[in-house]
Design an enzyme around this catalytic site. Structure first.
Site, PDB file in Angstrom:
ATOM      1  N   GLU A 281      -2.138   1.798   1.851  1.00 50.05           N
ATOM      2  CA  GLU A 281      -1.887   3.242   1.988  1.00 50.05           C
ATOM      3  C   GLU A 281      -0.426   3.451   1.583  1.00 50.05           C
ATOM      4  OE1 GLU A 281      -1.941   4.758   6.026  1.00 50.05           O
ATOM      5  OE2 GLU A 281      -2.013   6.849   5.372  1.00 50.05           O
TER       6      GLU A 281
ATOM      7  N   ASP B 217      -9.523  11.656   7.277  1.00 47.01           N
ATOM      8  CA  ASP B 217      -8.441  10.941   7.977  1.00 47.01           C
ATOM      9  C   ASP B 217      -8.040  11.636   9.292  1.00 47.01           C
ATOM     10  OD1 ASP B 217      -6.709   8.826   8.350  1.00 47.01           O
ATOM     11  OD2 ASP B 217      -5.293   9.390   6.777  1.00 47.01           O
ATOM     12  N   ASP B 218      -7.140  12.611   9.217  1.00 51.78           N
ATOM     13  CA  ASP B 218      -6.672  13.353  10.406  1.00 51.78           C
ATOM     14  C   ASP B 218      -6.683  14.846  10.060  1.00 51.78           C
ATOM     15  OD1 ASP B 218      -5.638  10.997  12.101  1.00 51.78           O
ATOM     16  OD2 ASP B 218      -4.694  10.683  10.154  1.00 51.78           O
TER      17      ASP B 218
ATOM     18  N   HIS C 110      -6.913  -0.505   7.579  1.00 58.42           N
ATOM     19  CA  HIS C 110      -6.061   0.287   6.697  1.00 58.42           C
ATOM     20  C   HIS C 110      -5.201  -0.701   5.891  1.00 58.42           C
ATOM     21  CE1 HIS C 110      -7.223   3.592   9.241  1.00 58.42           C
ATOM     22  NE2 HIS C 110      -6.358   4.444   8.722  1.00 58.42           N
TER      23      HIS C 110
HETATM   24  N1  ADE Z   1      -3.611   6.665  12.253  1.00 53.09           N
HETATM   25  C1  ADE Z   1      -4.097   7.896  12.046  1.00 53.09           C
HETATM   26  N2  ADE Z   1      -4.032   8.205  10.757  1.00 53.09           N
HETATM   27  C2  ADE Z   1      -3.518   7.138  10.111  1.00 53.09           C
HETATM   28  C3  ADE Z   1      -3.217   6.840   8.761  1.00 53.09           C
HETATM   29  N3  ADE Z   1      -3.433   7.699   7.775  1.00 53.09           N
HETATM   30  N4  ADE Z   1      -2.671   5.634   8.489  1.00 53.09           N
HETATM   31  C4  ADE Z   1      -2.446   4.774   9.469  1.00 53.09           C
HETATM   32  N5  ADE Z   1      -2.709   4.997  10.737  1.00 53.09           N
HETATM   33  C5  ADE Z   1      -3.243   6.180  11.068  1.00 53.09           C
HETATM   34 ZN    ZN Z   2      -6.512   6.559   8.615  1.00 51.16          ZN
END
Ligand code: ADE
Ligand code: ZN
Length: 335
Positions: free
Chosen positions: A197, A275-276, A194
């Site tokens: 971001e 992502d989540d 990552h």
């Molecule tokens: N862990 C889970 N989602 C994340 C994200 N978007 N950025 C960094 N760590 C994460």
């Molecule tokens: Zn992520």
């Protein structure tokens, strides 16, 4: 548009399996395992998902993961995600897992990886979804903890294709993990991280030069640096962009302000990912839809996100060719 997107073959390259824990399953596992969670209904959990930045999300996300204890819990979590993949025509997925979130609570590494891997094997057999696993180091923890985690992964080398880096980007630059990543590469793992971001474009440059990454996760901060964007386009360095995550975590105020269209048209290898999804309001089809509704993208460009993800994936060239042909055939039928 929804029908076209729904049917479009998709490849997901940025998905945290712990981020697929839906409130209903969180409740079920809390009861099953006798774990206390500070909510009395799944609706209350959903109401708490009001984030103002990455850290405000991470605090809730790590708390949610406490209900995952037994191998079957990791199986159930992964199997539920694969059902969403099936519904969304995701044909290949490369999944992150965060072992330290679990091993630091006394859950064995084997419990985590065996539960996830068993579900992925069933996904391959019963749903025809191919998959790979990527083990992430939590960057807010120290280098020693990352080295210890890498040691735990070595006996499972055949189940893990790459290592990654996630959690709080600010204050935890790629440099902190340069030695761990070097050791992981020596052991034969590919690497991703990552970067860019919430952090700056410099983190993207450092992820490439210090960590040797094959892909940059997020990477949207490259817009700060014209020369970097040109370099990323020239090298076809993939960015695994997560549109709904970016708006929910206020990386962009509105989807109409997202830079994904600009990056695509500049020739960067940008992809769409969830992502989540349990926390950010949607899986792959929802992410494609959110982008298509807010930004001026045609069918060919939407299919290009899939072709980019195939190019950026860690599958064989023969498998890439097969998935690309399937995607092009779909586009030809729907143009
Ligand atoms: N862990 C889970 N989602 C994340 C994200 N978007 N950025 C960094 N760590 C994460
Ligand atoms: Zn992520």
């Amino acid at each position: 548009m929804r029908d076209f997107i729904q049917g479009l073959p998709k490849v997901e390259l940025h998905l945290h399996i712990e981020g697929t824990l839906e409130p209903d399953l969180m409740f079920e596992l809390a009861q099953r395992n006798g774990v206390h969670i500070p909510f009395s209904t799944p609706e209350q959990v959903r109401a708490a998902y009001d984030f103002h930045n990455l850290q405000s999300f991470l605090d809730i996300y790590y708390q949610g993961a406490n209900v995952l204890i037994h191998e079957q819990d990791f199986y159930d979590l992964t199997w539920a995600y694969l059902q969403h993949c099936h519904a969304d025509n995701v044909i290949h997925t490369e999944i992150f897992f965060d072992p330290q979130t679990h091993t630091d609570r006394g859950v064995a590494f084997a419990t985590v990886i065996n539960g996830i891997s068993r579900a992925l094997a069933d996904g391959r057999e019963q749903l025809g979804i191919s998959s790979e696993l990527i083990m992430c180091f939590l960057r807010h923890l120290d280098e020693a903890s990352a080295f210890a985690t890498l040691e735990m992964a070595l006996p499972y080398r055949d189940k893990i294709i790459a290592v990654g880096l996630d959690s709080s980007e600010q204050g935890n630059p790629p440099e902190k993990f340069a030695r761990v990543f070097a050791k992981a590469r020596e052991a034969g793992f590919l690497t991703v991280a990552h970067a860019g971001e919430e952090g700056t474009a410099d983190n993207i440059r450092d992820a490439m030069s210090l960590l040797g990454v094959s892909r940059v996760d997020h990477g949207v901060a490259c817009s700060q640096d014209e020369a970097l964007m040109n370099e990323l386009a020239a090298n076809r360095m993939p960015l695994t962009v997560c549109p709904l995550s970016n708006t929910r975590l206020k990386v962009f105020d509105k989807m109409s302000e997202h830079n994904i269209t600009d990056l695509l048209r500049r020739g960067l290898c940008v992809t769409i990912n969830s992502d989540d999804p349990a926390y950010f309001g949607g899986y792959m089809t929802d992410n494609f839809m959110a982008v298509a509704e807010a930004l001026p993208l045609n069918h060919k460009e939407l299919a290009q996100f899939t072709l980019n993800a195939i190019e950026a994936s860690f599958i064989t060239d023969a498998a890439k060719q097969q998935l690309a042909e399937r995607t092009c055939a779909y586009l030809a039928q729907h143009s």
